[in-house]
Every structure is written in C-alpha cells, then in structure tokens.
Design a protein around this motif. Structure first.
Motif, PDB file in Angstrom:
ATOM      1  N   ALA A 121     -58.340-104.676   4.543  1.00 22.45           N
ATOM      2  CA  ALA A 121     -59.191-106.009   4.627  1.00 22.45           C
ATOM      3  C   ALA A 121     -58.454-106.626   5.698  1.00 22.45           C
ATOM      4  O   ALA A 121     -57.490-107.030   6.153  1.00 22.45           O
ATOM      5  CB  ALA A 121     -59.179-107.281   3.236  1.00 22.45           C
ATOM      6  N   LEU A 122     -59.177-108.156   6.799  1.00 17.84           N
ATOM      7  CA  LEU A 122     -58.341-108.437   7.730  1.00 17.84           C
ATOM      8  C   LEU A 122     -57.656-109.405   6.504  1.00 17.84           C
ATOM      9  O   LEU A 122     -57.703-109.910   5.571  1.00 17.84           O
ATOM     10  CB  LEU A 122     -59.271-109.397   8.026  1.00 17.84           C
ATOM     11  CG  LEU A 122     -60.264-108.336   9.255  1.00 17.84           C
ATOM     12  CD1 LEU A 122     -60.979-109.437   9.773  1.00 17.84           C
ATOM     13  CD2 LEU A 122     -59.449-107.844  10.416  1.00 17.84           C
ATOM     14  N   ASP A 159     -68.542-105.494   6.764  1.00 18.65           N
ATOM     15  CA  ASP A 159     -67.747-104.342   6.093  1.00 18.65           C
ATOM     16  C   ASP A 159     -66.244-105.212   5.211  1.00 18.65           C
ATOM     17  O   ASP A 159     -65.774-105.745   5.941  1.00 18.65           O
ATOM     18  CB  ASP A 159     -66.893-103.606   7.406  1.00 18.65           C
ATOM     19  CG  ASP A 159     -65.682-102.032   7.102  1.00 18.65           C
ATOM     20  OD1 ASP A 159     -65.808-102.317   5.372  1.00 18.65           O
ATOM     21  OD2 ASP A 159     -65.752-101.464   7.512  1.00 18.65           O
ATOM     22  N   PRO A 160     -65.658-105.072   4.308  1.00 17.59           N
ATOM     23  CA  PRO A 160     -64.862-105.377   3.353  1.00 17.59           C
ATOM     24  C   PRO A 160     -63.745-104.924   3.957  1.00 17.59           C
ATOM     25  O   PRO A 160     -62.382-105.713   3.521  1.00 17.59           O
ATOM     26  CB  PRO A 160     -64.955-105.253   2.232  1.00 17.59           C
ATOM     27  CG  PRO A 160     -65.437-103.987   2.125  1.00 17.59           C
ATOM     28  CD  PRO A 160     -66.364-103.811   3.408  1.00 17.59           C
ATOM     29  N   ARG A 161     -63.565-104.164   4.853  1.00 21.44           N
ATOM     30  CA  ARG A 161     -62.504-103.302   5.615  1.00 21.44           C
ATOM     31  C   ARG A 161     -62.379-103.337   7.292  1.00 21.44           C
ATOM     32  O   ARG A 161     -62.366-101.868   6.759  1.00 21.44           O
ATOM     33  CB  ARG A 161     -61.345-101.751   4.129  1.00 21.44           C
ATOM     34  CG  ARG A 161     -61.622-102.535   2.760  1.00 21.44           C
ATOM     35  CD  ARG A 161     -61.270-101.182   2.266  1.00 21.44           C
ATOM     36  NE  ARG A 161     -61.882 -99.891   2.600  1.00 21.44           N
ATOM     37  CZ  ARG A 161     -62.017 -98.879   3.016  1.00 21.44           C
ATOM     38  NH1 ARG A 161     -59.762 -98.438   3.421  1.00 21.44           N
ATOM     39  NH2 ARG A 161     -62.616 -97.945   3.275  1.00 21.44           N
ATOM     40  N   PRO A 162     -62.074-104.438   7.359  1.00 18.83           N
ATOM     41  CA  PRO A 162     -62.497-103.600   9.026  1.00 18.83           C
ATOM     42  C   PRO A 162     -60.817-103.741   9.859  1.00 18.83           C
ATOM     43  O   PRO A 162     -61.312-103.759  11.390  1.00 18.83           O
ATOM     44  CB  PRO A 162     -63.299-105.149   9.722  1.00 18.83           C
ATOM     45  CG  PRO A 162     -62.660-106.322   8.524  1.00 18.83           C
ATOM     46  CD  PRO A 162     -62.523-105.705   7.249  1.00 18.83           C
ATOM     47  N   GLY A 163     -60.078-104.283   9.220  1.00 17.83           N
ATOM     48  CA  GLY A 163     -58.735-104.013   9.643  1.00 17.83           C
ATOM     49  C   GLY A 163     -57.874-102.447   9.742  1.00 17.83           C
ATOM     50  O   GLY A 163     -58.804-101.547   8.516  1.00 17.83           O
ATOM     51  N   TYR A 164     -57.004-101.819  10.983  1.00 22.05           N
ATOM     52  CA  TYR A 164     -56.503-100.403  10.233  1.00 22.05           C
ATOM     53  C   TYR A 164     -54.932-100.560   9.780  1.00 22.05           C
ATOM     54  O   TYR A 164     -54.357-101.659  10.967  1.00 22.05           O
ATOM     55  CB  TYR A 164     -57.036 -99.834  11.324  1.00 22.05           C
ATOM     56  CG  TYR A 164     -58.285 -99.539  12.077  1.00 22.05           C
ATOM     57  CD1 TYR A 164     -58.328 -98.555  10.633  1.00 22.05           C
ATOM     58  CD2 TYR A 164     -59.207-100.117  12.672  1.00 22.05           C
ATOM     59  CE1 TYR A 164     -59.846 -98.162  11.300  1.00 22.05           C
ATOM     60  CE2 TYR A 164     -60.083-100.226  12.876  1.00 22.05           C
ATOM     61  CZ  TYR A 164     -61.234 -99.277  11.655  1.00 22.05           C
ATOM     62  OH  TYR A 164     -61.926 -98.563  12.211  1.00 22.05           O
ATOM     63  N   ASP A 165     -54.158 -99.815   9.017  1.00 22.56           N
ATOM     64  CA  ASP A 165     -53.042-100.018   8.371  1.00 22.56           C
ATOM     65  C   ASP A 165     -52.154 -98.987   9.545  1.00 22.56           C
ATOM     66  O   ASP A 165     -52.342 -97.958   9.133  1.00 22.56           O
ATOM     67  CB  ASP A 165     -53.091 -99.547   6.883  1.00 22.56           C
ATOM     68  CG  ASP A 165     -51.361 -99.722   6.793  1.00 22.56           C
ATOM     69  OD1 ASP A 165     -51.031 -99.841   7.540  1.00 22.56           O
ATOM     70  OD2 ASP A 165     -51.038 -99.054   5.062  1.00 22.56           O
TER      71      ASP A 165
END
Length: 404
Positions: A265-266, A281-287
């Motif tokens: 998530a952002l 998208d509930p998870r548009p960021g990247y770890d």
C-alpha cells in the motif's frame, strides 16, 4: 509458490525462476547481440531454444535490443514468462536447455533497450522535504503542488547509459558571490531511483489501472546530479545541464510481473488525489530495498515502499495531457529517501547540502570526487518466499573533459 529451478545454484538465489530478468548480450564466440535471461549465475541464450520449439515469437529473441519484445505487449510477456518458467523447472527440458546456458562471466551485456524519451519525477516526500529545508530554510519545505501531482521534468534520452559506463564530471555555470563562473561542478551527486521501462505504446492517456499493460520492466537508476549547476540554472524552468550529462541504468531489466509479490500500500495521500490519479489497486507501491555503495562501503539504505506517488500515478500524469507513450520510454521515480539519515538516497541529503559531512572509508565526505565508484543494488520479495535481486548499477567518476 513458484517451483525452484533445476539450474545449479539458482534455487533460493536472487535469480531463481521467480525473477528471470532480461538483458542483451554477446559472447567471445558470437558477437551478434541477442536476448538473454538470467537464471542463477548463468544466462540462457533464448533464441535457439525458442527456434527449436518453433515458437511464433522466436524472432523477438534474435534482436539486438529488447524493444521488439517490449512492443509485443503484456500477453506475449506473460506467455513467454510462463514458457521460460516451465523450461527452467521441468527436468524433462534440461537436455534441450542446458547447452544454451552460458556462464555470466562469459557474456558481455549492453544497454538493453533503445531509450525513446526520458522523464524523471520527484515522488519521494522525504526527499522533497529535505531538499526544501536545505535550499529554502526559511520557507515551507514542501512545494505547494507536491501533494497534488507527481512533479517531473523531461530529460535527455541520449544521456542514458548502461552500468559500468564512466561518468565524466560535468562543467557548467556555478554561482558565487562575485557572479557566475564556468567550470567543473564542485558538488557532484548521485540519486538512487527506480526506473520504469515502457513496452506497449499509447496514443491516448493511460489510466492508473493500466500500468501492467504498458510497463515492461524495472531497472535501478542513478540520476547523476551537479548540485551547484542545478541550483543556479533551475529558476524558473527547472533542471537542465545539472541533470542532462548522465543517467545510469542496469543491464538487466526485471519484469514488472516479478515484482508482484513486492506490492504494498502507499503512504496516506492527503489531500486525496484528483480523479485521474486515483488508484483502485490497494497495493500500488513496491517494497524494494535499495543500497547505495560508495567505494565499496554501504552509505545508505533507501526504502522504495515509502514513496508518496506510485508508478501507476506517474504514468497516468505523464500521459494526462495527451503526451504519447513510445516503446522504450523510461521514467524515473526521483530520489528514494526514508525517514532516517541512513535512508537518504543522495549526498545532498546525507551531507545536508555539504554542511554536515558524513563518513565513508574513514574519511569525511560531502560530494563525489574524481575516481569515486558508486553502485546501487536492491532486493525485493519474490514469489518463492525469498528475495529477488535487481541488476546492479555502477558508475565511476572521471575528471572533467577540457573546455575551449
């Protein structure tokens, strides 16, 4: 959970079948550049295997750049990825595949794609705030528009170079109390970023839900910066010569699909973005965990997961005015920085504009010196439960070239 590869040394490494990055390579025996896929410490020469299996897309792997494969679109990318995974996990395919595996140290890689356009963004709130405090200590650190849109500038595609390419110290106008002078930058810097490589073109604006339809893959990116030149020239039109002398990217392009397990998530976006920037998208960021290495010593560990704007929002904003996308377009995230000092992704922040030097190699440092070598490396969660390793980016600083 993805099955591990039968290739010796691949299982559990940063280059198992949950990764499968692409590059363009040659060997001493064959100087024709073509597409390769990394598996463990080996490179699969894809073209002869694809030809042997009479794949309709076999010719894409015989090309001297990744652009034809990138232009083929997401359905082809997915089917090729499935095919490669099957080849490299099924022992029955070993007899066909193994003769076309080449040791990594026996290949020479190059810039894998022809860069069409290059755009660099400013998507990290921590970096934006730190830079504001350094340059404008008596003003609000964050620009009024930062939380409304992903800020960016249009760079020079011709200055994007592959890892290992030396970076000559740039010259330009530098400010001083007596007025501007011309000469080599005294404040040469690095910027740790992620770069996103466009595959599928578009003549119309791209929505936030279509990132995977257009972005082929991801690369580490070092946006070298001359801070004194940049500070003098940037008012009122923004970065120019302080940024346009060199951008380093990896020779290996990680497929966007390989980062699916790394999605997060952002951070909270306040105020809420305008409709065209809303991400469903509930998870548009990247770890993605990045490391900045200066002359062999880790000096920073920036976390990409804290970035304020997502790549889907960058792409949507980039095209929102009708600007077209072309195969080979590259857009950078802007400097990745976290909340802690040891998470700052550039020397401007690490040395606080040169006023608070940091220590590297037992020596106090503020800016890059001639002979310095900078490497970016990064890892992210993989589908196998381990971590994938993005291709590293290295550049060594050379003295400025003479000026007439």
């Amino acid at each position: 959970m993805t099955t591990s590869s039968w290739v010796p040394g691949a299982a559990g490494s940063g280059y198992d079948v949950d990764h499968l990055p692409y590059a363009v390579f040659t060997t001493a025996e064959d100087d024709e550049p073509r597409v390769g896929v990394r598996i463990g410490g080996l490179v699969l020469d894809v073209a002869p295997v694809a030809a042997a299996e009479m794949l309709d897309v076999a010719a894409l792997f015989e090309q001297p750049t990744l652009n034809p494969l990138m232009a083929a679109g997401p359905q082809v990318w997915a089917s090729v990825r499935t095919w490669l995974t099957q080849l490299l996990t099924d022992e029955a395919e070993r007899e066909l595949v193994e003769p076309h595996l080449v040791a990594l140290d026996e290949v020479t890689t190059r810039l894998g794609f022809e860069v069409a356009d290059y755009v660099d963004f400013l998507c990290g709130k921590q970096h934006a705030e730190n830079a504001g405090r350094i340059f404008r200590p008596d003003s609000e650190p964050l620009g009024a528009n930062f939380t409304s849109l992903p800020i960016g500038y249009h760079g020079r595609a011709g200055t994007v170079v592959v890892t290992g390419t030396p970076i000559a110290r740039p010259s330009g106008q530098r400010p001083s109390r007596e007025g501007p002078t011309f000469g080599p930058t005294r404040r040469l810097d690095l910027e740790a970023e992620l770069g996103f490589v466009v595959g599928t073109p578009s003549a119309t604006p791209v929505g936030t839900g279509a990132l995977a339809d257009h972005v082929f893959g991801v690369t580490l990116l070092n946006d070298w910066s001359a801070r004194d030149i940049q500070a003098w020239e940037s008012q009122p039109l923004g970065p120019f010569l302080g940024k346009s002398f060199g951008v380093s990217v990896s020779d290996w392009i990680t497929p966007l699909a390989a980062l699916e397990p790394a999605k997060v998530a952002l951070p909270a976006q306040d105020p809420p973005p305008l409709d065209y920037l809303v991400v469903e998208d509930p998870r548009p960021g990247y770890d993605v965990e990045v490391e900045v290495i200066l002359n062999g010593e880790v000096v920073s560990r920036p976390p990409y997961r804290v970035m304020y704007w997502s790549p889907a929002q960058m792409l949507a904003h980039l095209t929102s005015n009708g600007a077209t996308l072309r195969t080979g377009d590259l857009f950078g995230s802007g400097t990745i920085s976290g909340d802690e000092r040891e998470q700052r992704g550039c020397l401007l922040e690490l040395s606080w504009g040169g006023r608070e030097p940091f220590t590297a190699g037992g020596v106090e440092r503020s800016w890059l010196e001639d002979g310095d070598e900078v490497t970016l490396r990064a890892t992210a969660p993989g589908a196998s439960g381990g971590r994938i390793a993005l291709g590293e980016v290295t550049g060594r600083i050379e003295p400025a070239t003479s000026q007439r």
